[in-house]
Design an enzyme around this catalytic site. Sequence first.
Site, PDB file in Angstrom:
ATOM      1  N   TYR A  39       0.888  -1.205   0.054  1.00 25.46           N
ATOM      2  CA  TYR A  39       0.058  -0.077   0.084  1.00 25.46           C
ATOM      3  C   TYR A  39       0.788   0.965  -0.117  1.00 25.46           C
ATOM      4  O   TYR A  39       1.919   1.199  -0.003  1.00 25.46           O
ATOM      5  CB  TYR A  39      -0.899   0.126   1.046  1.00 25.46           C
ATOM      6  N   GLY A  51      -5.969 -13.957  11.665  1.00 24.39           N
ATOM      7  CA  GLY A  51      -6.854 -13.513  10.989  1.00 24.39           C
ATOM      8  C   GLY A  51      -7.801 -14.458  10.577  1.00 24.39           C
ATOM      9  O   GLY A  51      -9.165 -14.554  10.994  1.00 24.39           O
ATOM     10  N   ARG A  52      -7.536 -15.306   9.646  1.00 20.65           N
ATOM     11  CA  ARG A  52      -8.479 -16.313   9.178  1.00 20.65           C
ATOM     12  C   ARG A  52      -8.745 -17.248  10.312  1.00 20.65           C
ATOM     13  O   ARG A  52      -9.940 -17.992  10.044  1.00 20.65           O
ATOM     14  CB  ARG A  52      -7.751 -17.109   7.833  1.00 20.65           C
ATOM     15  N   CYS A  73      -8.405 -22.612   2.682  1.00 20.43           N
ATOM     16  CA  CYS A  73      -8.753 -22.941   1.121  1.00 20.43           C
ATOM     17  C   CYS A  73      -8.942 -21.432   0.220  1.00 20.43           C
ATOM     18  O   CYS A  73      -8.931 -21.543  -0.759  1.00 20.43           O
ATOM     19  CB  CYS A  73     -10.332 -23.369   1.553  1.00 20.43           C
ATOM     20  N   CYS A 115     -12.838 -16.045   1.862  1.00 19.61           N
ATOM     21  CA  CYS A 115     -12.206 -14.856   2.607  1.00 19.61           C
ATOM     22  C   CYS A 115     -11.313 -14.099   1.282  1.00 19.61           C
ATOM     23  O   CYS A 115     -10.943 -13.052   1.499  1.00 19.61           O
ATOM     24  CB  CYS A 115     -11.249 -15.189   3.749  1.00 19.61           C
ATOM     25  N   CYS A 118     -16.982 -17.730   5.087  1.00 17.79           N
ATOM     26  CA  CYS A 118     -15.825 -18.603   5.305  1.00 17.79           C
ATOM     27  C   CYS A 118     -16.454 -19.882   5.346  1.00 17.79           C
ATOM     28  O   CYS A 118     -17.617 -20.121   5.498  1.00 17.79           O
ATOM     29  CB  CYS A 118     -15.339 -18.464   7.104  1.00 17.79           C
TER      30      CYS A 118
END
Length: 380
Positions: A176, A321-322, A348, A352, A364
């Site tokens: 970014y 996070g996931r 996977c 997300c 999810c």
Amino acid sequence: MCKERNKTSPVFSPISIGSTKLKNRFVVSPMVTVYCDQDGMATEQYTAYHEARAKGGWGLIITEDYAVDPIGRGFWTPGLWKDEQIKSHTAFVERIHQAGAKVFAQIYHAGRQTTSGLIGEQTVSASPIPCPVLGQTPRELNIDEIKKIVSQFGDTALRAKKAGFDGVEVHGGHWYLIAQFMSKYSNKRWDDYGGNLENRMRFPLAIISDIRKKCGQDFTIGFRISADEYVPGGRTIEETKTIAIMLEEQGVDVLHVSAGVYGSTWAVIPPLNVTNGWIVDFAEAVKKVVNIPVMTVGRINDPLMADSILASGKADLIAMGRGSLADPELPNKYLQGRYEDIRHCIGCQQGCVLTLFRNEPIRCLVNSSCGFEYLNELKT
């Protein structure tokens, strides 16, 4: 059967980040959800999603990218670029605090990591070099524009403070805008903002200084950085360690060590074939050169692994996070000895990532309630 945990377990030990005291080391890392409206306001969907994780026992939630300027959005992310947005996010923060977690607003400017179709004008960057993924050639920012963006970061952080956030995380990773200035790959300037490392760091260091000036010494500032950009000519861990020292000297309270950029998206959001905890050693390398807390991330989806990382002294905080998408209750289940009940992220990327890059709300695969918490369908 996993034994019941207690607060002597490393992951449940309290820690202070600047003036912010956390009840444990579990952190929800920032993930774009596309749950806010197109004007960057907090919606009930956005609030309930984070509230579920606060209730689930996470010590700190770092929100997704709060844009400092509407042309700095890469997706329909939240925003605090104007005072009118403070009210909805104040209500959001109150809900998170009531549920027992601290919350930081991650603040960012996407720079060239967006499209003219989304922002309505040409993208901007340190140099007119196109993103290798999105392909659009940005306009090079002039010095007056750079100074304006510095001020926008400080103003956004102040709005976050007024909204009640416990701190901000400045997004200096993943290519970014801040990372575009920091990296030799994307910064080919020959003025005071390009060339050697001191010049390339002028922009992010000015941002930290402006936030401190406007928000005071007691407001917590974190900084997210890609330890290795995993592209030819990009930054590696050795330069990142030097940058970490500079950031600490400038007043940053915690470093969030990630990896990868848009040209190496697999490293930013590693898929299932990437080893769990694969960049913990980068956090350890940074931790050896600074005195402030260091956060690690990257395919850590098991609290047993979180405990071992902390016990080995490689990091001070664990961002999942996931893992938090798959199971918002992960910390509570681990504390209660219900390890077998935890739903683990399987990497996977279907709900997300694939939906996100269509600028659609994330989901999810292993947690059907993700994004639908606001419907209260599970209440009896």
